[in-house]
Scaffold this motif. Structure first.
Motif, mmCIF file in Angstrom:
data_model
loop_
_atom_site.group_PDB
_atom_site.id
_atom_site.type_symbol
_atom_site.label_atom_id
_atom_site.label_comp_id
_atom_site.label_asym_id
_atom_site.label_seq_id
_atom_site.Cartn_x
_atom_site.Cartn_y
_atom_site.Cartn_z
ATOM 1 N N ASN A 5 1.366 2.016 -3.682
ATOM 2 C CA ASN A 5 0.578 0.797 -3.492
ATOM 3 C C ASN A 5 0.988 0.109 -2.192
ATOM 4 O OD1 ASN A 5 2.943 -0.788 -4.017
ATOM 5 N ND2 ASN A 5 2.554 -0.627 -6.214
ATOM 6 N N GLY A 6 0.427 -1.071 -1.942
ATOM 7 C CA GLY A 6 0.697 -1.783 -0.703
ATOM 8 C C GLY A 6 2.152 -2.173 -0.533
ATOM 9 N N LEU A 58 -10.076 1.982 5.956
ATOM 10 C CA LEU A 58 -10.198 1.539 4.569
ATOM 11 C C LEU A 58 -10.964 0.221 4.487
ATOM 12 C CD1 LEU A 58 -9.556 1.859 1.574
ATOM 13 C CD2 LEU A 58 -7.325 0.798 2.010
ATOM 14 N N ARG A 61 -14.605 0.677 5.334
ATOM 15 C CA ARG A 61 -15.331 1.615 4.460
ATOM 16 C C ARG A 61 -15.990 2.729 5.266
ATOM 17 N NH1 ARG A 61 -12.738 -1.811 2.023
ATOM 18 N NH2 ARG A 61 -13.504 -3.104 0.297
ATOM 19 N N ALA A 97 -4.868 -4.307 3.410
ATOM 20 C CA ALA A 97 -6.113 -3.568 3.141
ATOM 21 C C ALA A 97 -6.012 -2.806 1.830
ATOM 22 C CB ALA A 97 -6.411 -2.611 4.298
ATOM 23 N N VAL A 98 -4.844 -2.244 1.564
ATOM 24 C CA VAL A 98 -4.636 -1.492 0.318
ATOM 25 C C VAL A 98 -4.686 -2.437 -0.878
ATOM 26 C CG1 VAL A 98 -2.915 -0.183 -1.005
ATOM 27 C CG2 VAL A 98 -3.349 0.376 1.408
ATOM 28 N N ARG A 99 -4.011 -3.575 -0.767
ATOM 29 C CA ARG A 99 -3.949 -4.510 -1.902
ATOM 30 C C ARG A 99 -5.316 -5.114 -2.233
ATOM 31 N NH1 ARG A 99 0.856 -6.673 1.086
ATOM 32 N NH2 ARG A 99 2.710 -5.695 0.141
ATOM 33 N N ALA A 101 -8.393 -3.722 -1.540
ATOM 34 C CA ALA A 101 -9.490 -2.763 -1.729
ATOM 35 C C ALA A 101 -9.899 -2.731 -3.202
ATOM 36 C CB ALA A 101 -9.056 -1.371 -1.267
ATOM 37 N N ARG A 106 -13.503 4.401 -1.515
ATOM 38 C CA ARG A 106 -12.982 5.495 -0.705
ATOM 39 C C ARG A 106 -13.560 5.381 0.706
ATOM 40 N NH1 ARG A 106 -10.442 9.279 -3.975
ATOM 41 N NH2 ARG A 106 -10.366 10.819 -2.319
ATOM 42 N N ASP A 117 -8.801 7.319 -1.135
ATOM 43 C CA ASP A 117 -8.868 5.997 -1.727
ATOM 44 C C ASP A 117 -7.745 5.128 -1.166
ATOM 45 O OD1 ASP A 117 -6.635 7.041 -2.963
ATOM 46 O OD2 ASP A 117 -7.459 6.970 -5.002
ATOM 47 N N ALA A 118 -7.607 3.911 -1.682
ATOM 48 C CA ALA A 118 -6.589 2.995 -1.170
ATOM 49 C C ALA A 118 -5.195 3.586 -1.322
ATOM 50 C CB ALA A 118 -6.682 1.658 -1.893
ATOM 51 N N GLN A 119 -4.946 4.229 -2.450
ATOM 52 C CA GLN A 119 -3.641 4.848 -2.653
ATOM 53 C C GLN A 119 -3.388 5.950 -1.632
ATOM 54 O OE1 GLN A 119 -1.153 7.214 -6.176
ATOM 55 N NE2 GLN A 119 -3.008 6.093 -6.708
#
Length: 362
Positions: A5-6, A58, A61, A97-99, A101, A106, A117-119
């Motif tokens: 994760n972030g 991410l 998009r 951006a990860v946290r 999304a 994707r 994906d974010a992960q």
């Protein structure tokens, strides 16, 4: 084993900058970064460039190609301390951006299935940070080793095809051609692997990563929001088999387990996947189950047809087969609608077993 994760991005960047500050007064342009052709300054810029690119793709998009920008230049006179600040900043942007999304989002990345994906974007950023910090630390002759738990999570996310070794960090260095591992041949070419997703009408078949499979095996939700009653026991059993294959070094993610994630509400409604890799004749077994509340709505037929089409389009798959209990008439109807036919006898029955066998050829 934890999903990426972030926070992991932040942890990786903090470890990078802490290690490199020990050599901030050195001339990084005069020192080659380990086994790379780049010097340490160029390598550090590359890390920052990747972090901002992953954040941009991410957040933007991107679907068919990268968002068209790069971090090409630093302000004139920027020293090593300023460059580390740039890495911290671009790392913070990727973590954010990860946290933020939404689940299931994707964006474009070319390898190997043209999306992540974010992960996946978090993991790719972490891989760039860890590996290139190692390269720079090797060139600058300073100590560096990231936390074992972070590396273990990275391996399970981006290197599901690599058998876990006696310790995570030496395993990652070996898997990326940066070190040796007893009993394993040197690695000269390598790629990481994001999970595969397959569109299937009303839902998406989302490839299960080892960390999610591990959680499902232990009774968790695998990071998915399940329809009431889920996941069904068959999905947990399939996740357990996936973990055994991963731990044994024989897992091929494209022939793993997929979770059916419904578009209308983002809920997971079942599992579908392969019982292993194709044999020498290109024959591979397939199985599936649905949460009870999702049955009788055509989902299983839709999912099986999508996965069958994907598999039979491959050069290494010639036929699919399924084994179904004789009294499971709904499942028999599903495979029949997709085009499977009975085998092993006139009605597909294995003598004295109470099982029916069906096959679909490409």
């Amino acid at each position: 084993m934890r999903p990426i994760n972030g926070d992991h991005v932040t942890e990786a960047v903090a470890g990078c900058t802490a290690a490199l500050r020990a050599a901030v007064d050195r001339d990084w342009r005069a020192v080659r970064a380990g086994r790379l052709e780049w010097d340490c300054h160029a390598t550090a810029v590359h890390v920052a460039d990747d972090l901002i690119a992953y954040a941009g793709n991410l957040a933007g998009r991107a679907q068919d190609a990268y968002v068209p920008f790069e971090l090409k230049f630093l302000d004139e006179g920027t020293g090593n301390a300023g460059l580390l600040h740039v890495i911290e900043t671009t790392g913070a942007l990727l973590a954010a951006a990860v946290r933020t999304a939404p689940p299931g989002v994707r964006a474009f990345h070319p390898y190997p299935f043209r999306s992540a994906d974010a992960q996946g974007f978090a993991a790719m950023g972490i891989a760039e940070v860890l590996l290139h910090t190692h390269d720079m630390a090797e060139g600058l002759d300073i100590p560096y080793e990231p936390p074992a738990e972070l590396v273990e999570a990275l391996l399970a996310c981006l290197f599901p095809h690599v058998q876990p070794g006696p310790a995570p960090w030496p395993t990652l260095l070996w898997a990326t051609g940066r070190g040796e591992l007893p009993g394993r041949a040197p690695v000269t070419e390598w790629r990481w692997m994001n999970n595969l997703v397959i569109p299937a009408g009303r839902f998406t078949l989302t490839g299960l990563r080892p960390a999610a499979a591990h959680d499902l095996r232990l009774g968790g939700d695998g990071g998915f929001t399940w329809l009431d009653g889920g996941p069904y026991e068959g999905t947990r059993e399939a996740a357990s088999f996936l973990m055994k294959a991963y731990e044994g070094g024989v897992h091929r993610p494209e022939f793993g387990v997929f979770v059916l994630v419904r578009h209308e509400d983002g809920r997971a409604i079942g599992g579908l996947g392969f019982h292993g890799v194709p044999d020498e004749d290109g024959r591979v077994e397939i199985g599936y189950d649905l949460v009870e509340g999702a049955r009788g709505q055509g989902y299983a037929t839709e999912a099986l047809r999508a996965l069958a089409d994907w598999a039979l389009a491959r050069d290494d798959v010639g036929s699919l087969f399924a084994t179904i209990e004789r009294d499971n008439t709904p499942s028999q109807a599903v495979v029949t609608r997709v085009g499977f036919v009975p085998v092993s006898g006139e009605d597909g029955t294995e003598p004295a077993s109470g099982l029916l066998h069906y096959e679909l050829r490409g």
